[in-house]
Design a protein around this motif. Structure first.
Motif, PDB file in Angstrom:
ATOM      1  N   PRO A   1       0.075   6.881   0.672  1.00 48.49           N
ATOM      2  CA  PRO A   1       0.586   5.567   0.287  1.00 48.49           C
ATOM      3  C   PRO A   1       1.849   5.205   1.076  1.00 48.49           C
ATOM      4  N   ASP A   2       2.007   3.937   1.350  1.00 43.72           N
ATOM      5  CA  ASP A   2       3.184   3.420   2.051  1.00 43.72           C
ATOM      6  C   ASP A   2       3.377   4.082   3.407  1.00 43.72           C
ATOM      7  N   ASP A   3       2.267   4.384   4.070  1.00 40.14           N
ATOM      8  CA  ASP A   3       2.296   4.951   5.421  1.00 40.14           C
ATOM      9  C   ASP A   3       3.033   6.282   5.494  1.00 40.14           C
ATOM     10  N   ALA A   4       2.934   7.066   4.432  1.00 42.23           N
ATOM     11  CA  ALA A   4       3.455   8.437   4.475  1.00 42.23           C
ATOM     12  C   ALA A   4       2.458   9.310   5.231  1.00 42.23           C
ATOM     13  N   LEU A   5       2.940  10.437   5.741  1.00 41.56           N
ATOM     14  CA  LEU A   5       2.075  11.445   6.333  1.00 41.56           C
ATOM     15  C   LEU A   5       2.023  12.648   5.403  1.00 41.56           C
ATOM     16  N   MET A   6       0.816  13.057   5.033  1.00 39.49           N
ATOM     17  CA  MET A   6       0.623  14.181   4.143  1.00 39.49           C
ATOM     18  C   MET A   6       0.295  15.415   4.979  1.00 39.49           C
ATOM     19  N   PHE A   7       0.960  16.534   4.684  1.00 37.51           N
ATOM     20  CA  PHE A   7       0.850  17.732   5.509  1.00 37.51           C
ATOM     21  C   PHE A   7       0.181  18.878   4.771  1.00 37.51           C
ATOM     22  N   PHE A   8      -0.268  19.883   5.546  1.00 37.50           N
ATOM     23  CA  PHE A   8      -0.816  21.115   4.995  1.00 37.50           C
ATOM     24  C   PHE A   8       0.229  22.223   4.924  1.00 37.50           C
TER      25      PHE A   8
ATOM     26  N   ARG B   1      13.109  11.106   5.685  1.00 33.31           N
ATOM     27  CA  ARG B   1      12.855  11.076   4.247  1.00 33.31           C
ATOM     28  C   ARG B   1      11.569  11.822   3.959  1.00 33.31           C
ATOM     29  N   ALA B   2      11.606  12.693   2.949  1.00 33.35           N
ATOM     30  CA  ALA B   2      10.444  13.523   2.642  1.00 33.35           C
ATOM     31  C   ALA B   2      10.351  13.795   1.153  1.00 33.35           C
ATOM     32  N   ASP B   3       9.162  14.163   0.724  1.00 33.11           N
ATOM     33  CA  ASP B   3       8.911  14.638  -0.638  1.00 33.11           C
ATOM     34  C   ASP B   3       8.330  16.041  -0.505  1.00 33.11           C
ATOM     35  N   PRO B   4       9.169  17.080  -0.450  1.00 31.82           N
ATOM     36  CA  PRO B   4       8.680  18.445  -0.197  1.00 31.82           C
ATOM     37  C   PRO B   4       7.654  18.918  -1.218  1.00 31.82           C
ATOM     38  N   ALA B   5       7.795  18.512  -2.479  1.00 33.87           N
ATOM     39  CA  ALA B   5       6.862  18.973  -3.511  1.00 33.87           C
ATOM     40  C   ALA B   5       5.431  18.516  -3.224  1.00 33.87           C
ATOM     41  N   LYS B   6       5.295  17.353  -2.590  1.00 31.16           N
ATOM     42  CA  LYS B   6       3.977  16.817  -2.260  1.00 31.16           C
ATOM     43  C   LYS B   6       3.597  17.065  -0.803  1.00 31.16           C
ATOM     44  N   ARG B   7       4.463  17.781  -0.071  1.00 31.39           N
ATOM     45  CA  ARG B   7       4.275  18.001   1.368  1.00 31.39           C
ATOM     46  C   ARG B   7       4.076  16.666   2.080  1.00 31.39           C
ATOM     47  N   ALA B   8       4.888  15.690   1.711  1.00 26.05           N
ATOM     48  CA  ALA B   8       4.776  14.343   2.258  1.00 26.05           C
ATOM     49  C   ALA B   8       6.012  13.990   3.075  1.00 26.05           C
ATOM     50  N   VAL B   9       5.796  13.476   4.277  1.00 22.56           N
ATOM     51  CA  VAL B   9       6.869  12.908   5.087  1.00 22.56           C
ATOM     52  C   VAL B   9       6.783  11.399   4.938  1.00 22.56           C
ATOM     53  N   LEU B  10       7.834  10.815   4.387  1.00 21.67           N
ATOM     54  CA  LEU B  10       7.817   9.383   4.089  1.00 21.67           C
ATOM     55  C   LEU B  10       8.320   8.542   5.261  1.00 21.67           C
TER      56      LEU B  10
END
Length: 388
Positions: free
Chosen positions: A284-291, A225-234
């Protein structure tokens, strides 16, 4: 790639010049100008460390380099003539005897009209060709807001207008705060979703490169599960992403830190090669934020611990295999520097950078060709021009 042949007798005058001064100097721009020596310069790149008064600095730069195109950004650390440095001002100046240049400020980069951008870049290339037809080499240097999250789409938009022109560059930093970076073009200062593209024509032979010392391990994970717009891996392996990453490292989420992200990054495979996707932090919620870009279904491979010094020595020596560069302009990911600090290799790497004439800055990401990368040393080496 240049070979050891007879070069123009005034080759030393054609190449880029470099200067580094502490920002604590009484007048750092004046000191910089003295070190660079007389122009005229087609382009002056300025890489600005933490603590600078940017409006005042740009005003002084306009006074000293008013006839030159001036562009630059804030950094996460600088690469000067003596290697790693901090809270300094680094300049790379391109004399008009060897270079012609145009700069393009792109603001905002998250709302580019691709058709207009292609037309503008084609016009700028044609103008440079008319002005400097005798300078056969072309290069594009791209400096981008490091917190924009737009590097991939920006590079894709630029590629259509640049055609065969090689692109190298870096994403601006703000020391290691990861909050707000700055780009400037002349006295126009921008933060958030801005970039400056510097187009060069040159008599110098040039070689672009991108070095990555990370090597993939056998440990893999899948982004579920990911949020590509925020570069977040949920979620990874259908578990909260940070928790699963920490489990694979054998630690707790609370122990995750920038230093751990730097020493044990994750990698993605593209075009038959593995590239690092640098982790910015825990969200938030233990997501990983990427560059860099992320997507559901992406397979991430945990990187092994590697000997950065040995890899860097071999890579930089390779640049000099057929002729010593006059200068190497480098965009070096801040996570490489942090990795060196953790492994107590900072002095050894800094010495290698100085030995091989690498100058530039520590970045929040690197651009090469049509790609946005993480945890690389990317850049361009300038060599003496060959007689034709």
């Amino acid at each position: 790639m240049p070979t050891l042949q007879t070069v123009l007798p005034d080759a030393a005058k054609l190449g880029p010049r470099v200067a580094t001064v502490p920002l604590r100097s009484m007048d750092p721009v004046a000191a910089l100008s003295t070190q660079l020596g007389p122009g005229p310069f087609a382009l002056v790149l300025l890489f600005v460390g933490a603590g600078a008064d940017l409006p005042q600095l740009l005003n002084r730069a306009s006074a000293f380099f008013g006839q030159s195109a001036v562009a630059g950004c804030t950094t996460a650390g600088e690469l000067g003539e003596d290697g790693y440095t901090d809270r300094s001002l680094v300049a790379v100046a391109f004399p008009t005897i060897g270079f012609a240049a145009r700069t393009v400020l792109i603001d905002p980069i998250d709302a580019i009209n691709s058709h207009n951008m292609i037309a503008q870049l084609q016009e700028v290339r044609q103008d440079l060709w008319r002005r400097a037809e005798e300078m056969p080499q072309e290069l594009a240097i791209l400096l981008v807001d490091g917190m924009s999250g737009c590097e991939e789409s920006l590079v894709a938009s630029l590629t259509g207008g640049l055609g065969p022109v090689r692109i190298v560059g870096g994403s601006a930093g703000d020391w290691r705060v990861f909050r707000q970076t700055h780009i400037f073009c002349g006295e126009r200062l921008r933060s958030r979703t801005a970039a400056v593209l510097c187009l060069l024509r040159s008599r110098m032979a040039m070689r672009t490169f991108s070095f990555n010392s990370a090597r993939p391990s056998r440990t893999q994970m899948v982004v579920t599960r990911a949020d590509p717009a925020k570069r977040a891996v949920l979620r990874i392996n259908d578990e909260p992403a940070a928790r699963e990453y920490a489990r694979l490292l054998g630690c707790e989420v609370e122990e995750l830190s920038p230093e751990m992200f730097a020493t044990r990054p994750v990698m993605v495979r593209a075009g038959g090669r593995h590239f690092v996707r640098a982790i910015r932090g825990v969200g938030p919620d233990d997501a990983l934020m990427f560059f860099g870009a992320v997507a559901e279904g992406m397979v991430l491979t945990l990187a092994e611990e590697s000997d950065t010094v040995t890899h860097l020595d071999a890579d930089l020596s390779g640049l000099a295999a057929q002729g010593t560069p006059r200068l190497v302009l480098g965009f070096d990911c801040i996570f490489r520097r942090m990795d060196a600090e953790v492994r107590q290799q900072t002095r050894a790497i800094s010495d290698l950078l100085a030995q091989h004439r690498v100058v530039g800055f520590s970045t929040y990401g690197e651009q090469t060709g049509g790609m946005h990368l993480n945890q690389t040393l990317t850049g361009v080496a300038f060599y003496d021009p060959l007689l034709t």
